[in-house]
Design a protein around this motif. Structure first.
Motif, PDB file in Angstrom:
ATOM      1  N   LEU A  26     -25.833 -54.272 -44.329  1.00 23.23           N
ATOM      2  CA  LEU A  26     -26.043 -54.806 -45.671  1.00 23.23           C
ATOM      3  C   LEU A  26     -24.945 -54.326 -46.616  1.00 23.23           C
ATOM      4  O   LEU A  26     -24.404 -55.098 -47.419  1.00 23.23           O
ATOM      5  N   ALA A  27     -24.581 -53.055 -46.498  1.00 20.61           N
ATOM      6  CA  ALA A  27     -23.524 -52.499 -47.346  1.00 20.61           C
ATOM      7  C   ALA A  27     -22.180 -53.133 -47.036  1.00 20.61           C
ATOM      8  O   ALA A  27     -21.387 -53.412 -47.941  1.00 20.61           O
ATOM      9  N   LEU A  28     -21.910 -53.381 -45.761  1.00 22.97           N
ATOM     10  CA  LEU A  28     -20.622 -53.927 -45.360  1.00 22.97           C
ATOM     11  C   LEU A  28     -20.488 -55.411 -45.664  1.00 22.97           C
ATOM     12  O   LEU A  28     -19.377 -55.937 -45.701  1.00 22.97           O
ATOM     13  N   ALA A  29     -21.609 -56.083 -45.899  1.00 21.28           N
ATOM     14  CA  ALA A  29     -21.557 -57.512 -46.207  1.00 21.28           C
ATOM     15  C   ALA A  29     -20.873 -57.767 -47.540  1.00 21.28           C
ATOM     16  O   ALA A  29     -20.250 -58.808 -47.745  1.00 21.28           O
ATOM     17  N   ASN A  30     -20.976 -56.813 -48.459  1.00 24.43           N
ATOM     18  CA  ASN A  30     -20.342 -56.942 -49.769  1.00 24.43           C
ATOM     19  C   ASN A  30     -19.933 -55.542 -50.234  1.00 24.43           C
ATOM     20  O   ASN A  30     -20.555 -54.951 -51.120  1.00 24.43           O
ATOM     21  N   PRO A  31     -18.850 -54.998 -49.666  1.00 24.36           N
ATOM     22  CA  PRO A  31     -18.526 -53.595 -49.912  1.00 24.36           C
ATOM     23  C   PRO A  31     -18.008 -53.276 -51.305  1.00 24.36           C
ATOM     24  O   PRO A  31     -18.102 -52.132 -51.754  1.00 24.36           O
ATOM     25  N   GLY A  32     -17.419 -54.274 -52.005  1.00 24.86           N
ATOM     26  CA  GLY A  32     -16.809 -53.960 -53.296  1.00 24.86           C
ATOM     27  C   GLY A  32     -15.632 -53.024 -53.098  1.00 24.86           C
ATOM     28  O   GLY A  32     -14.953 -53.063 -52.066  1.00 24.86           O
ATOM     29  N   PHE A  33     -15.404 -52.144 -54.078  1.00 19.80           N
ATOM     30  CA  PHE A  33     -14.335 -51.157 -53.912  1.00 19.80           C
ATOM     31  C   PHE A  33     -14.738 -49.842 -54.567  1.00 19.80           C
ATOM     32  O   PHE A  33     -14.987 -49.779 -55.769  1.00 19.80           O
ATOM     33  N   GLY A  34     -14.823 -48.796 -53.741  1.00 19.30           N
ATOM     34  CA  GLY A  34     -15.059 -47.450 -54.237  1.00 19.30           C
ATOM     35  C   GLY A  34     -16.447 -47.169 -54.755  1.00 19.30           C
ATOM     36  O   GLY A  34     -16.642 -46.198 -55.492  1.00 19.30           O
TER      37      GLY A  34
END
Length: 366
Positions: A26-34
């Motif tokens: 779930l986190a890796l589906a939309n990691p964003g940045f930092g």
């Protein structure tokens, strides 16, 4: 010859509650940045007389600090930024990590901090990736951002180099640095503030340099711009760099100019790589001075056809609009040009294992 510090062994600390596969996906589906971080971190201690010791890789957790820790009062702190990539063959790869290790020690020299052996710097990153390699996200522009850093944690109040330090590495899954869909970034020219002065810490990657950029960066954002560009501190006319990226200027006659490393500009590893790639394409790349007035004149005349910024986080990003209190102009078409697009594709292709690495830049970890 290897030293004891080069061959230090990492003690593994058990993690009581690692992230589940479902939550990680779930986190890796939309990691964003930092904004998200992996399960583990690396820590190594240094004390005067004993050197580097007590290397561990264990759960990511808060760092206990005494209120009188030297870093909180005298800012002895440096860091690096690099990325891990998933190659098509399933292996994990780093891009020129030895250059990060060398720059880290140059920063340490300027901040009166101890050297970390290059081999230990890389071993620490590999130790973390051995635990958290599953956090490398898939997809275009995605990677695992690695943040090695060192700070003084000796408990004392007094102006002198500390006698105790800690080196650490944490990791954060990352997507695109700038907002998706933006063809180019817009830049505000800071006329009131400068990033660094001759003889200062501009060439070191330390937090103080970035703290000094936050007020002008906020002012740029308030005006609707993505980034701020700094001029030199002496004459207030020569282009230096953005808050965290180097600049390149591409001309209609095939020349490329990037500001010279005068001690006030961070020597970017992406910058150095792009110089080599551009020269391999037959372009005449020079490092020199380029003024804000000339930037505007060349853009308006059409002599300057492209401009791009570069760095580990943003990789290669076209610069479209440039404005300040008494200037406002567009570079080229206002979007990415042919040189920008080609050199970006080549660099990212090498980093991601999609283009053969003829430079020996990629370090595969298996």
């Amino acid at each position: 010859m290897a030293t004891a510090a080069d061959t230090i062994e990492f003690r593994e600390l058990p993690h009581p509650a690692p992230t589940s596969d479902a939550d990680r996906a779930l986190a890796l589906a939309n990691p964003g940045f930092g904004t998200q971080f992996t399960d583990h971190m690396v820590s190594i201690e240094w004390t005067e007389g004993e050197g580097w010791h007590n290397a561990t890789v264990g759960p990511l957790q808060p760092i206990p600090l005494h209120p009188a820790s030297a870093v909180l009062h005298y800012a002895q702190e440096i860091f690096e930024g690099l990325k891990a990539y998933r190659h098509p063959d399933g292996s994990t790869a780093l891009f020129r990590p030895e250059e990060n290790a060398r720059r880290f020690n140059k920063s340490a020299d300027r901040l009166a901090m101890p050297h970390l052996p290059e081999a230990l710097f890389i071993s620490a990153i590999e130790a973390l990736l051995a635990k958290d390699g599953g956090w490398i996200p898939e997809g275009a522009g995605a990677s695992l951002y690695l943040r090695p850093f060192m700070f003084a944690d000796e408990v004392f109040l007094g102006v002198r180099p500390a006698k105790r330090y800690r080196f650490m590495v944490i990791a954060s899954p990352a997507g695109n640095y700038f907002k998706s869909g933006a063809p180019a970034v817009s830049i505000w020219v800071s006329s009131e503030y400068t990033r660094a002065a001759p003889g200062g810490t501009g060439a070191a990657k330390c937090g103080g340099n970035y703290a000094a950029s936050l007020v002008p960066q906020a002012a740029a954002i308030e005006r609707g711009f993505d980034q701020v560009v700094f001029l030199d501190a002496v004459e207030r006319k020569w282009i230096e760099e953005l808050g965290g990226m180097n600049l390149f200027f591409v001309f209609d006659d095939g020349r490329v100019v990037t500001p010279a490393l005068t001690g006030t500009i961070l020597p970017g590893i992406t910058r150095a790589s792009l110089i080599e790639l551009l020269r391999a394409e037959g372009l005449d790349v020079s490092e020199g001075r380029y003024s804000i007035d000339q930037w505007e004149a060349d853009a308006r005349s059409g002599k300057l056809v492209e401009c791009f910024a570069c760095g580990t986080a943003a990789v290669v990003t076209a610069v479209g609009r440039v404005a300040g209190h008494d200037i406002d102009f567009t570079v080229g078409s206002g979007g990415p040009g042919q040189v920008t697009e080609k050199v970006k594709a080549t660099l990212t292709g090498i980093q991601r294992g999609e283009i053969a690495d003829s430079h020996g830049w990629v370090r595969k970890l298996g």
